[in-house]
Design an enzyme around this catalytic site. Structure first.
Site, PDB file in Angstrom:
ATOM      1  N   LYS A  79     -36.231   8.749  18.100  1.00  0.00           N
ATOM      2  CA  LYS A  79     -34.980   8.060  18.440  1.00  0.00           C
ATOM      3  C   LYS A  79     -35.066   7.490  19.853  1.00  0.00           C
ATOM      4  O   LYS A  79     -35.580   8.154  20.765  1.00  0.00           O
ATOM      5  CB  LYS A  79     -33.824   9.056  18.340  1.00  0.00           C
ATOM      6  CG  LYS A  79     -32.440   8.469  18.584  1.00  0.00           C
ATOM      7  CD  LYS A  79     -31.374   9.558  18.462  1.00  0.00           C
ATOM      8  CE  LYS A  79     -29.968   9.028  18.645  1.00  0.00           C
ATOM      9  NZ  LYS A  79     -28.954  10.097  18.552  1.00  0.00           N
ATOM     10  N   SER A 154     -25.425   9.187  15.349  1.00  0.00           N
ATOM     11  CA  SER A 154     -26.088   8.055  15.953  1.00  0.00           C
ATOM     12  C   SER A 154     -27.590   7.974  15.690  1.00  0.00           C
ATOM     13  O   SER A 154     -28.195   6.941  15.981  1.00  0.00           O
ATOM     14  CB  SER A 154     -25.859   8.093  17.464  1.00  0.00           C
ATOM     15  OG  SER A 154     -26.388   9.296  18.009  1.00  0.00           O
ATOM     16  N   SER A 178     -24.939  14.000  15.427  1.00  0.00           N
ATOM     17  CA  SER A 178     -25.789  12.818  15.251  1.00  0.00           C
ATOM     18  C   SER A 178     -27.110  13.037  14.544  1.00  0.00           C
ATOM     19  O   SER A 178     -27.778  12.063  14.211  1.00  0.00           O
ATOM     20  CB  SER A 178     -26.062  12.169  16.602  1.00  0.00           C
ATOM     21  OG  SER A 178     -24.984  11.343  16.948  1.00  0.00           O
TER      22      SER A 178
HETATM   23  N1  GLN Z   1     -20.237  10.752  16.616  1.00  0.00           N
HETATM   24  C1  GLN Z   1     -20.162  11.578  17.783  1.00  0.00           C
HETATM   25  C2  GLN Z   1     -19.877  10.726  18.992  1.00  0.00           C
HETATM   26  O1  GLN Z   1     -19.726   9.586  18.834  1.00  0.00           O
HETATM   27  C3  GLN Z   1     -21.433  12.373  17.957  1.00  0.00           C
HETATM   28  C4  GLN Z   1     -22.555  11.581  18.468  1.00  0.00           C
HETATM   29  C5  GLN Z   1     -23.769  12.380  18.753  1.00  0.00           C
HETATM   30  O2  GLN Z   1     -23.944  13.492  18.252  1.00  0.00           O
HETATM   31  N2  GLN Z   1     -24.608  11.855  19.614  1.00  0.00           N
HETATM   32  O3  GLN Z   1     -19.798  11.181  20.073  1.00  0.00           O
END
Ligand code: GLN
Length: 493
Positions: A79, A154, A178
């Site tokens: 990532k 994400s 994420s």
């Molecule tokens: N969807 C959550 C956020 O927007 C978690 C994102 C993540 O785990 N990086 O913060």
């Protein structure tokens, strides 16, 4: 059967046994990437030549040393929030365009030292803020199971790459879900380890008290393989833990795995009105299957669950607003001209951050500002403690907690774009594990009526990844959801 149909564990065995060369595998990987990625957009950077050169080297070592590093010659995807030396690293943001890290994240470095080859950097919501990968400044990734659907986020790029059989494994980061949510949306096994289990050195910080490096693989066995290599104390990350990791013998028969006698708690609070019926049914059926394998299932309560969402969306933006202060147009990436340092910063930040990142910075700065700090940030910290205590109390009664990963299967692109709150609601089942610092594992347990994967999540007490991986592995020995692949070839790409 191509090398890319093999799981990570099978592939490393085939490489070590000389049945496949790393060059063959890496080539197949790059070819498939070239064929599929124009439609999927899972990758932001492809390290083609470098990966092939590393593959040649791996083959030489395999031939000469006759002893394989644990991952020698195996291609993986990373990532784009994890630094890899001399590969562009953007975190999905225009503010880091052109940034070439001079160092490698510890988690990646440990995999490389075990022989893994990084074939590219994968798409992400900007600074990992999002649940669909649509917040990437470089355009969204699509779900290999249905191209009009999001892959989750994400870590949607790594999830799409593994689900599309481009690579056998990918790294992600999980601050609020994420890794687990894209795993569920793409039919994969996604592990968020205990906070501190894996070094965060070289991970671009989002919410530092929540951030974890995690894995996206096809099987629990593969997640265990990667975790064993990445885990452990790192002097470069003071929050990394020096705790032994003892994993069960996953080669043993499923019946001898630790499910027998394990107590699995099912929290009522995780089955809310409005969740997709097929998700609830999938999770309940899988829990019954775990019971058939010898586990004892009982109700458990996590009474502060309803506060996880507001608490997270105060704390994560507060930490993000501090962490993102460093992107000022002076230290990293492109700089927009201005007549004073203030103007340089204001113009660079104003033009290079996307709308969601700006929203988080404003929310976080507000929550931390004088006059509001006590009412918002400090209050959220107190409630976070209550959420953690819920888990501590629950884990006195049960060994594992079973829950959905997300209220729905993969949603269509654009479905939540105009309404940030509806997007945040996607995270209700994943945020609590981050707030409590406990490990969580998502894995596939079926499909909905539209052919989209349904996932479920197990959570365990801190540093009990062994229980998560053992239970999911046992389940995967008696089911084949994790082996199903999306029909991309027939999709005429
Ligand atoms: N969807 C959550 C956020 O927007 C978690 C994102 C993540 O785990 N990086 O913060």
């Amino acid at each position: 059967m191509t090398p890319l149909d093999l799981t990570l564990s099978e592939l490393r065995a085939a490489l070590a046994g000389g049945e496949l060369s790393s060059r063959q595998v890496t080539r197949a990987c790059l070819d498939r990437l070239a064929r599929l990625d124009p439609a999927l957009h899972a990758f932001l950077y492809v390290a083609g030549e470098r990966a092939l050169a590393e593959a040649e080297q791996a083959d030489r070592r395999l031939r000469e040393e006759r002893r394989a590093g644990a991952l020698l010659g195996v291609p993986i995807a990373v990532k784009d929030v994890l630094a890899v030396e001399d590969m562009p690293c953007t975190a999905g943001s225009k503010i880091l365009e052109g940034f070439l890290p001079p160092f490698t994240a510890t988690a990646v470095r440990r995999l490389q030292e075990a022989g893994a080859i990084v074939i590219g950097k994968t798409n992400t919501d900007e600074f990992a803020m999002g649940s669909s990968t649509e917040n990437s400044a470089y355009g969204p990734t699509r779900n290999p199971w249905a191209l009009d659907r999001v892959p989750g986020g994400s870590s949607g790029g790594s999830a799409a790459a593994v689900a599309a059989r481009i690579v056998p494994a990918g790294l992600g980061s999980d601050t609020g879900g994420s890794v687990r949510q894209p795993a569920a949306f793409c039919g994969l096994t996604g592990l968020k380890p205990t906070y501190g289990r894996v070094s965060r050195y070289g991970l671009i910080a989002y919410g530092s008290s929540l951030d974890c490096v995690g894995t996206l693989t096809r099987t629990a066995e593969d997640a265990a393989l990667l975790l064993a290599i990445m885990a452990g104390r790192d002097p470069l990350d003071s929050t990394s833990a020096d705790r032994p990791l003892t994993l069960p013998d996953l080669k043993a028969a499923p019946t001898s795995l630790p499910l027998r006698g394990l107590r699995i708690g099912v929290p009522d609070e995780y089955f809310v009105a409005g969740m997709q019926a097929e998700v609830e049914a999938g999770v309940r059926t899988a829990v019954a299957a775990l019971a058939d394998l010898g586990a004892e299932v009982l109700p458990v309560s996590l009474p502060h669950t309803e506060y996880a969402l507001p608490v997270y969306y105060l704390l994560a933006p507060a930490e993000a607003s501090a962490n993102l202060a460093r992107y000022d147009g002076i230290r990293y990436g492109p700089r927009l001209a201005g007549s004073s340092p203030q103007e340089v910063m204001a113009r660079t930040r104003g033009q290079r951050f996307g709308a969601e990142v700006e929203r988080r910075i404003m929310l976080g700065t507000y929550a931390l500002s004088r006059g509001y700090y006590e009412a918002y940030y400090a209050q959220a910290q107190k409630v976070r403690t209550l959420i953690r205590r819920d888990f501590e109390a629950a884990f006195e009664r049960v060994d594992l907690i079973a829950a959905p990963v997300a209220p729905s299967t993969a949603f269509p692109l654009g479905a939540h774009s105009d309404d940030p709150l509806s997007m945040y609601l996607e995270d209700i089942y994943t945020l609590p594990a981050n707030l409590a610092g406990v490990p969580g594992l998502a894995f596939p347990v079926g499909f909905d009526g539209q052919g989209l994967p349904v996932g479920m999540q197990l959570m365990a007490a801190p540093f009990r990844e062994d229980l998560l991986l053992g239970a999911a592995h046992a389940y995967q020995q008696v089911t084949d959801w994790h082996l199903r692949a999306p029909a991309l070839e027939e999709a005429n790409l």
